[in-house]
Design an enzyme around this catalytic site. Structure first.
Site, PDB file in Angstrom:
ATOM      1  N   ALA A  29       0.829  -1.213   0.000  1.00  0.00           N
ATOM      2  CA  ALA A  29       0.000   0.000   0.000  1.00  0.00           C
ATOM      3  C   ALA A  29       0.857   1.253   0.000  1.00  0.00           C
ATOM      4  CB  ALA A  29      -0.925  -0.006   1.212  1.00  0.00           C
ATOM      5  N   CYS A 114      -6.868  -5.796   4.329  1.00  0.00           N
ATOM      6  CA  CYS A 114      -6.258  -4.591   4.889  1.00  0.00           C
ATOM      7  C   CYS A 114      -6.883  -4.256   6.239  1.00  0.00           C
ATOM      8  CB  CYS A 114      -6.433  -3.414   3.939  1.00  0.00           C
ATOM      9  SG  CYS A 114      -5.732  -1.871   4.581  1.00  0.00           S
TER      10      CYS A 114
END
Length: 333
Positions: A29, A114
């Site tokens: 990310a 996530c």
């Protein structure tokens, strides 16, 4: 008679796509842009996954997303684009856009692992563990919209002891036709803390009728090899262990035994700086690179003074000037 586990160097197929080896780059990310993926490919990664991209941003035509985050370099090799989002119709639209406008993408990957609160509070990421019906609908929509193979990245569960990720993995394969599962055997609650439950990963490998790609806690050659053998996974995926250390791919694939020299590290660092400037321009790249510099400073034992100096740079030229000032010292560390 038990079939021997393939070597990490052996090729394999992911939904008909030939992957030349079993060491992949994870979706990082805020980091995994085209040149980070290209760097991994240069050092041997069999496949690379993009940083996660918002399906909503694609659907609504966010300019930065469309022009920067969806960029794929022609020399990357097999590439997966990771999307996130909790709305099946938005996901269908985003996946269709990717298929039409970024044909170099081989696989659509979905982030359902996530743990970051700003992602989970929208119902995306690891929040999908608590809403398996929506998760299945999102995966099905991604496949229908793109016409491409879909993989999903999952955590083991929401909290320690929760194994809902295993149940969801089975549903995603059985009901949405997901081609592979990337499994991080830690709960969302602990993020990257604690020891991954590789025994749970092995149970998933043994029971799932689709390839399982293992990620989490893989920082060294010894850790990767032990986890790969223990779980029987189809492949391994390097994440934070590869940051500033693309040579880990080479070591795992038997292309080198030792670590990089100071000269190699410095040359790679300059390559990253050059690519960042190509990607973002001299000023934006100068700021963006502040997250990259510490990895190379630490590998060269550059010390606190160099860390501070680089964090105060504003342009690529500033960073190059600081490096030039310290280069002779770095090359003898």
């Amino acid at each position: 008679m038990t079939t021997p586990q393939p070597a990490l160097t052996d090729p394999w197929e992911l939904a008909g796509i030939r992957v030349p080896n079993r060491v992949l780059l994870a979706p990082l990310a805020g980091i995994g842009n085209w040149f980070v993926r290209l760097q991994a490919a240069r050092h041997g990664a069999g496949m690379a996954y993009s940083e996660m991209v918002s399906s909503f941003a694609i659907h609504y035509g966010n300019e930065k997303t469309l022009t920067e985050l969806l960029r794929v370099h022609p020399e990357e090799g097999p590439t997966a684009l990771q999307l996130f989002g909790q709305d099946p119709e938005i996901m269908r639209s985003a996946a269709a856009y990717v298929a039409e406008h970024v044909p170099q993408v081989d696989v659509i990957d979905l982030n359902m692992g996530c743990p970051v609160p700003k992602v989970c509070k929208t119902g995306a990421g690891a929040a999908m563990l608590k809403d398996p019906d929506t998760a299945v609908a999102v995966a099905r929509a991604a496949a229908e919209g793109s016409g491409k193979p879909v993989t999903v990245k999952l955590r083991s569960g929401s909290v320690p002891g929760d194994t809902s990720g295993v149940d969801l993995a089975h549903r995603l394969v059985a009901e949405a036709g997901v081609a592979a599962i990337t499994f991080h055997p830690r709960s969302a609650k602990v993020h990257h803390a604690g020891v991954p439950d590789y025994d749970l990963a092995a149970e998933l490998v043994a029971s799932l009728p689709a390839p399982v790609i293992l990620t989490g806690g893989l920082h060294t050659v010894a850790e990767v090899q032990a986890a790969y053998e223990r779980t029987g996974a189809a492949a391994v995926m390097l994440a934070r262990g590869s940051l500033g250390n693309p040579w880990l791919f080479e070591q795992l694939l038997g292309r080198r035994d030792d670590g990089p020299t100071a000269a190699e590290i410095l040359a790679e660092w300059h390559w990253v700086i050059d690519r960042a400037e190509e990607h973002l321009g001299p000023e934006r790249a100068g700021r963006y690179l502040r997250k990259f510099h510490p990895w190379y400073v630490d590998r060269l034992d550059g010390g606190k003074e160099l860390h501070i100096a680089l964090q105060q740079t504003h342009t690529v030229a500033d960073a190059r000037a600081v490096l030039a000032e310290h280069e002779s010292t770095l090359l003898v560390t």
